[in-house]
Design an enzyme around this catalytic site. Structure first.
Site, PDB file in Angstrom:
ATOM      1  N   GLU A 167     -63.947 -76.157 -28.611  1.00 13.77           N
ATOM      2  CA  GLU A 167     -62.930 -75.239 -28.074  1.00 13.77           C
ATOM      3  C   GLU A 167     -62.702 -75.722 -26.746  1.00 13.77           C
ATOM      4  OE1 GLU A 167     -65.348 -71.343 -29.764  1.00 13.77           O
ATOM      5  OE2 GLU A 167     -65.033 -71.459 -27.602  1.00 13.77           O
TER       6      GLU A 167
ATOM      7  N   TYR B  81     -65.592 -65.313 -34.815  1.00 17.55           N
ATOM      8  CA  TYR B  81     -66.664 -65.653 -33.569  1.00 17.55           C
ATOM      9  C   TYR B  81     -67.459 -64.430 -33.377  1.00 17.55           C
ATOM     10  CZ  TYR B  81     -67.467 -67.442 -28.958  1.00 17.55           C
ATOM     11  OH  TYR B  81     -68.220 -67.647 -27.775  1.00 17.55           O
TER      12      TYR B  81
ATOM     13  N   ASP C 130     -64.673 -63.577 -18.727  1.00 19.11           N
ATOM     14  CA  ASP C 130     -65.442 -64.605 -18.573  1.00 19.11           C
ATOM     15  C   ASP C 130     -66.494 -64.583 -17.296  1.00 19.11           C
ATOM     16  OD1 ASP C 130     -65.344 -66.749 -20.608  1.00 19.11           O
ATOM     17  OD2 ASP C 130     -63.136 -66.684 -19.807  1.00 19.11           O
TER      18      ASP C 130
END
Lengths: 277, 417
Positions: free
Chosen positions: A49, A175, A60
């Site tokens: 990734e 994911y 994040d």
């Protein structure tokens, strides 16, 4: 068959989970980032990734926020991220590369142009954090039509009623985000994660990889027992960051630091034999 | 690009779109939360008890309706400098008289009542100037809810009195060190908190931006401003106003004033963005004048960015306007041509701040001073029987230190020459 599908099929035959490793493109500069990228498969990464840096990475934690800031300071752009993939592909035709990031830089680059350039560069798919299924017309459906994968995040808040919506246009793999939170901030409850992976697998035949909070070979092994893949980002980015000098520039230790951690993670993943073969 | 529509008040559509703007650009973890918020809001809207309770608190806690005040000396000053027969009659909508000192409380009251209905016990908010943070801390104190306010570290310094107020009200203020340490970064951090604390936490967004349903919901809670203006101007003048003027950061005070008048074609509507050091300086917060459509913080709208789609820093003397985006409905009203978006510089806002203080005995917020600066120009070009309503969205007590500093610096420079 796509590179991602081929890779998961080969690993299934091998009887182990995939190691999916994340680094931010251009962190802390283009050349170091390319060297780090090239070292990943050799260290044992199965899928890469590659983060597209953005000024406002809302999902994040601090490690990846700082990586994006370093990369942008080093002059990274979306065009240069595609150049990085192109350079990597010259020496590696097999390792799948997934671009991960936020929508605005892609939107500004132009979706059609981006998909064409990404495909030509050797990109295999995308994870775009701020494009839920409700916005599939934006990039997901055009990407699928272009023959590129769109990997969706499923989270602890994605219940059984919503899972089919999330999975409908997902290609490549799913994911599973192991915690509610931002990247790299908490260690997941491994047993709960295995149960969640089993729940998702009742809804799909796609491989399920698990990420957010995996920091060591032991964590990777624990996740690998119940999942088809283990995603590690913040820990690798953190290892890279701790190798930089006081000005934030790369040192002779930078690429080896990434390599060493990925090797440890790969050993963790490989220590778990699976029954899938 | 002026293509007239039958109605400007039917938006957003079911996906939260105003034309191409708006939408739901959030991480999957938040999707179930905003879908349940949308459902809870739809139910509350249809519930007469909710409306009754809201009206009760608006009247007895916030102090609504806020007055619509004829600014006689401001009007005279404008007329003195205008051409023959020119100089519109300027009314001020006195939102600065609300409890907590700005329009922000209108929205917060609605959202906190909704949070209570949803059984949420922890409230988070982002704040720029601190007005939204203070309003949120106030309502959380009133209803016994835990309150965490994210504030850019730069803003926390330049709006210190509001940090103390929030703490006095029992809120925890978390200064944000990321990015430029202003409102945009505070919003990023609030979103990170929300994604982490999904079960008990309600995110009380302070403006008409963010993922659907926030832009529409915040607008609805703020529309009490425009509804009152309509009644008040009819009572005082026997007719609708000819123009409306409001400042725009995210644009909630403006949306609240504008929305009930959007379908009145006779009413000219002006939004005023913050031009900072001037639009050509690159140091401003005027997303419409200096930005382009992009995606940030859950919606597509006009944003300040570079050619790579990286969001750039806004600049304004007013912390409340210091945001590189604008609410998506404003982006749409701009593209349809229904609302005209102008801008005012830091210097113009400061001059308007002083002018209103001296002429009317009202110290306006620096944010509202941007609207006052353009309103004076617009009024000077319009006839004397033109009725203009300016939204005085907040009071300026929080800004006096900065104004004093600026005036002293100018004085020192003058003495040195």
């Amino acid at each position: 068959m796509s590179r991602i599908d081929r890779r998961f099929a080969a690993l299934r035959a091998e009887g182990r989970a995939a190691l999916v490793t994340y680094i931010t493109a251009g962190d802390p500069d283009f050349d170091t980032s390319l060297a780090a990228l090239r070292s990943l498969p050799e260290a044992g990464a199965d899928i890469i990734e590659l983060g597209m840096p953005f000024t406002d990475p809302m999902a994040d934690g601090p490690a990846i926020q700082l990586a994006a800031q370093r990369a942008l300071k080093g002059g990274q752009t979306l065009a240069r991220t595609l150049a990085l993939v192109r350079a990597f592909r010259e020496g590696d035709a097999d390792t799948p590369i997934i671009l991960m990031g936020y929508y605005n830089p892609i939107y500004i680059y132009g979706v059609d142009r981006f998909l064409a350039d990404a495909k030509e560069a050797g990109v295999d798919g995308f994870i775009v954090v701020d494009l839920p299924p409700e916005e599939d017309e934006e990039l997901c459906l055009p990407a699928l039509r272009a023959g590129l994968a769109f990997i969706r995040l499923a989270t602890p808040t994605t219940d059984d009623a919503r899972l089919p919506t999330v999975l409908a246009n997902t290609r490549g793999f799913v994911y599973y985000v192991s915690i509610t939170g931002v990247t790299g901030t908490a260690v997941p409850d491994f047993e709960a994660v295995a149960a969640q992976v089993a729940r998702i697998k009742r809804h799909t035949d796609l491989p399920v990889a698990v990420g957010f909070g995996v920091r060591s070979g032991a964590h990777a092994a624990a996740i690998a027992r119940g999942a088809d893949g283990v995603v590690v980002g913040s820990a690798i980015v953190g290892a890279l960051a701790s190798s930089l000098d006081a000005e934030g520039h790369a040192t002779a230790r930078t690429v080896p630091a990434v390599h060493a951690l990925v090797r440890e993670l790969a050993e963790g993943v490989r220590s778990v034999a699976k029954q899938n073969a | 690009m002026s293509n007239k529509l039958n109605s400007y008040t039917s938006g957003p559509d079911e996906h939260g779109h105003f034309g191409i703007f708006g939408g739901r650009f959030v991480a999957e973890t938040l999707m179930p939360l905003i879908l349940s918020l949308e459902k809870a809001y739809e139910e509350a809207r249809a519930d007469p008890d909710f409306a009754r309770e809201l009206a009760q608190y608006q009247a007895h806690y916030v102090g609504r309706p806020s007055p619509l005040y004829y600014a006689e000396r401001l009007t005279e000053a404008v007329r003195a400098g205008a051409g023959e027969g020119k100089g519109a009659k300027i009314y001020l909508k006195r939102e600065e008289l609300n409890h907590t000192g700005s329009h922000k409380v209108n929205n917060v009251l609605g959202q906190i009542m909704l949070a209570r209905r949803m059984g949420k016990t922890r409230i988070i908010a982002e704040t720029g100037a601190g007005q939204h943070g203070v309003a949120t801390a106030t309502l959380c104190a009133r209803f016994g809810l835990k309150c965490v306010v994210y504030m850019g570290a730069v803003d926390a310094t330049r709006q210190k009195p509001n940090v103390f107020r929030m703490e006095m009200l029992g809120a925890e203020v978390r200064p944000v060190q990321a990015g430029a340490r202003t409102l945009k970064d505070a919003m990023n951090e609030a979103l990170r908190d929300w994604v982490t604390n999904v079960a008990d936490t309600f995110y009380c967004i302070g403006t008409v931006a963010g993922p659907h349903p926030y832009p529409a919901m915040v607008r609805d809670f703020q529309s009490v401003i425009g509804r009152e203006v309509r009644e008040q101007v009819l009572a005082q003048e026997g007719r609708l106003p000819d123009s409306l003027v409001a400042c725009i950061g995210g644009g909630s005070n403006a949306m609240g004033l504008f929305h009930p008048f959007l379908d009145e074609q006779s009413v000219e509507i002006f939004g005023v963005e913050a031009a900072g050091h001037g639009l050509s300086s690159g140091e401003h917060a005027a997303s419409i004048a200096g930005g382009r459509p992009g995606v940030l913080h859950g919606n597509r709208t006009y944003l300040l960015m570079d050619d790579d789609g990286q969001i750039t820093e806004a600049h304004s003397i007013s912390a409340g306007l210091d945001y590189p985006g604008i609410g998506p409905e404003h982006a749409w009203l701009h593209e349809t041509g229904r609302v005209t978006y102008l801008s005012a510089t830091d210097d113009e806002a400061v001059a308007a701040f002083r002018q209103l203080s001296l002429l009317e005995g009202i110290i306006p917020a620096l944010e509202s001073s941007h609207a006052l600066a353009r309103a004076a120009d617009l009024a000077a070009q319009r006839p004397r029987d033109h009725l203009m309503v300016v939204n005085l969205s907040g009071r300026g007590d929080k800004d006096i230190d900065m104004i004093a500093e600026r005036l002293n610096a100018a004085k020192r420079e003058g003495e040195a020459e």
